[in-house]
Write a protein that holds these residues in place. Structure first.
Motif, PDB file in Angstrom:
ATOM      1  N   ALA A   1      63.956 -40.474   6.021  1.00  0.00           N
ATOM      2  CA  ALA A   1      65.070 -41.421   6.019  1.00  0.00           C
ATOM      3  C   ALA A   1      66.329 -40.788   5.431  1.00  0.00           C
ATOM      4  N   LEU A   2      66.175 -40.038   4.353  1.00  0.00           N
ATOM      5  CA  LEU A   2      67.334 -39.378   3.757  1.00  0.00           C
ATOM      6  C   LEU A   2      67.924 -38.348   4.710  1.00  0.00           C
ATOM      7  N   ALA A   3      67.062 -37.586   5.379  1.00  0.00           N
ATOM      8  CA  ALA A   3      67.554 -36.562   6.304  1.00  0.00           C
ATOM      9  C   ALA A   3      68.297 -37.178   7.480  1.00  0.00           C
ATOM     10  N   ALA A   4      67.820 -38.338   7.948  1.00  0.00           N
ATOM     11  CA  ALA A   4      68.423 -38.991   9.108  1.00  0.00           C
ATOM     12  C   ALA A   4      69.488 -40.012   8.723  1.00  0.00           C
ATOM     13  N   ARG A   5      69.704 -40.196   7.426  1.00  0.00           N
ATOM     14  CA  ARG A   5      70.660 -41.183   6.906  1.00  0.00           C
ATOM     15  C   ARG A   5      70.329 -42.593   7.413  1.00  0.00           C
ATOM     16  N   VAL A   6      69.048 -42.901   7.439  1.00  0.00           N
ATOM     17  CA  VAL A   6      68.594 -44.260   7.749  1.00  0.00           C
ATOM     18  C   VAL A   6      68.669 -45.081   6.463  1.00  0.00           C
ATOM     19  N   PRO A   7      69.301 -46.247   6.463  1.00  0.00           N
ATOM     20  CA  PRO A   7      69.384 -47.067   5.257  1.00  0.00           C
ATOM     21  C   PRO A   7      68.012 -47.303   4.632  1.00  0.00           C
ATOM     22  N   LEU A   8      67.935 -47.137   3.318  1.00  0.00           N
ATOM     23  CA  LEU A   8      66.656 -47.120   2.617  1.00  0.00           C
ATOM     24  C   LEU A   8      66.721 -48.001   1.373  1.00  0.00           C
ATOM     25  N   LEU A   9      65.716 -48.858   1.230  1.00  0.00           N
ATOM     26  CA  LEU A   9      65.563 -49.685   0.032  1.00  0.00           C
ATOM     27  C   LEU A   9      64.175 -49.434  -0.548  1.00  0.00           C
ATOM     28  N   GLY A  10      64.114 -48.983  -1.797  1.00  0.00           N
ATOM     29  CA  GLY A  10      62.860 -48.824  -2.516  1.00  0.00           C
ATOM     30  C   GLY A  10      62.684 -49.963  -3.499  1.00  0.00           C
ATOM     31  N   ILE A  11      61.518 -50.597  -3.462  1.00  0.00           N
ATOM     32  CA  ILE A  11      61.241 -51.746  -4.326  1.00  0.00           C
ATOM     33  C   ILE A  11      60.127 -51.373  -5.293  1.00  0.00           C
ATOM     34  N   CYS A  12      60.391 -51.462  -6.582  1.00  0.00           N
ATOM     35  CA  CYS A  12      59.448 -51.184  -7.661  1.00  0.00           C
ATOM     36  C   CYS A  12      58.859 -49.783  -7.490  1.00  0.00           C
ATOM     37  N   ARG A  13      57.620 -49.658  -7.072  1.00  0.00           N
ATOM     38  CA  ARG A  13      57.037 -48.339  -6.793  1.00  0.00           C
ATOM     39  C   ARG A  13      57.936 -47.542  -5.847  1.00  0.00           C
ATOM     40  N   GLY A  14      58.561 -48.231  -4.890  1.00  0.00           N
ATOM     41  CA  GLY A  14      59.438 -47.550  -3.942  1.00  0.00           C
ATOM     42  C   GLY A  14      60.620 -46.888  -4.613  1.00  0.00           C
TER      43      GLY A  14
END
Length: 225
Positions: free
Chosen positions: A99-112
């Motif tokens: 996701a970071l490489a492709a610049r896809v929006p990313l949301l990490g929740i708690c463990r994420g």
């Protein structure tokens, strides 16, 4: 299309069946749907397929779950750290990198959020008190945003959030910025400004009533699409 990572658990039961199952608490897809997105489950898979999976998504959520295995950030396990979920660690770290490489929006929740920090070379506190006071029950505490940040733009005021965790970010990973804090100084949100829309939150928005964080992800995904 918003992909959400899932658990893989044995002994799940429904009807007459007790089998291994890919599981996701319903709050996650419901929050995505309420924010205007289409939710898709991403059970653990071969990390080699992560980039292909992410390429079909407009946004990605890395969900909460078990403790990250300490070897992932160069630490020995604390006696209070839970058993590893190695298949899930490997899959979700690969999803984050893709996701970071492709610049896809990313949301990490708690463990994420913790995995996002580990993916960027950061470390975790393996145990802290006060953020999961009753086993199996979500608590609440206040979170204060840092003005001028992505999270601060979504939620500019101090808010009470649903929380359940005993680990947290320690040393921040490369490029990450802490953008919200609990009253005890625990980092409650992180961002990666260099990679577009990337946000991690330590609490569980899927267990609350405030859709603003997920709406932000869905808006960013729609713009990218």
């Amino acid at each position: 299309m918003i992909g959400i990572s899932t658990y893989m658990e044995s002994g799940a039961r429904w009807g007459v069946w007790e089998l291994e199952a890919a599981l996701l608490p319903a709050g996650y897809p419901r929050l995505v749907q309420a924010a205007g997105g289409l939710a898709a489950m991403l059970p653990p898979d071969d990390p080699a397929y992560a980039a292909e999976a992410v390429a079909r998504l407009d946004g990605l959520v890395i969900a909460g779950g078990p403790d990250v295995e300490p070897v992932r950030y160069g630490a020995a396990p604390d006696p209070r750290t839970g058993p590893p979920a190695r298949e899930r660690d490997a899959w979700e770290l690969a999803l984050i990198d893709a996701a970071l490489a492709a610049r896809v929006p990313l949301l990490g929740i708690c463990r994420g959020m913790q995995l996002l920090n580990v993916a960027r070379g950061g470390t975790l506190v393996q145990h802290l008190d006060g953020h999961a006071e009753v086993v199996g029950l979500f608590g609440r505490h206040t979170v204060k945003p840092v003005p001028g940040t992505l999270y601060g733009g979504l939620v500019p005021e101090e808010t009470s959030v649903p929380t359940y965790h005993h680990q947290a970010v320690d040393r921040l990973g490369t490029g990450l910025t802490a953008t919200a804090y609990a009253a005890d100084g625990t980092v409650e949100a992180v961002e990666l400004p260099s990679a577009g829309w990337v946000l991690g939150v330590q609490w569980h928005p899927e267990m609350g009533e405030d859709p603003r964080v997920m709406r932000g992800l869905v808006r960013a995904a729609a713009t990218r699409a």
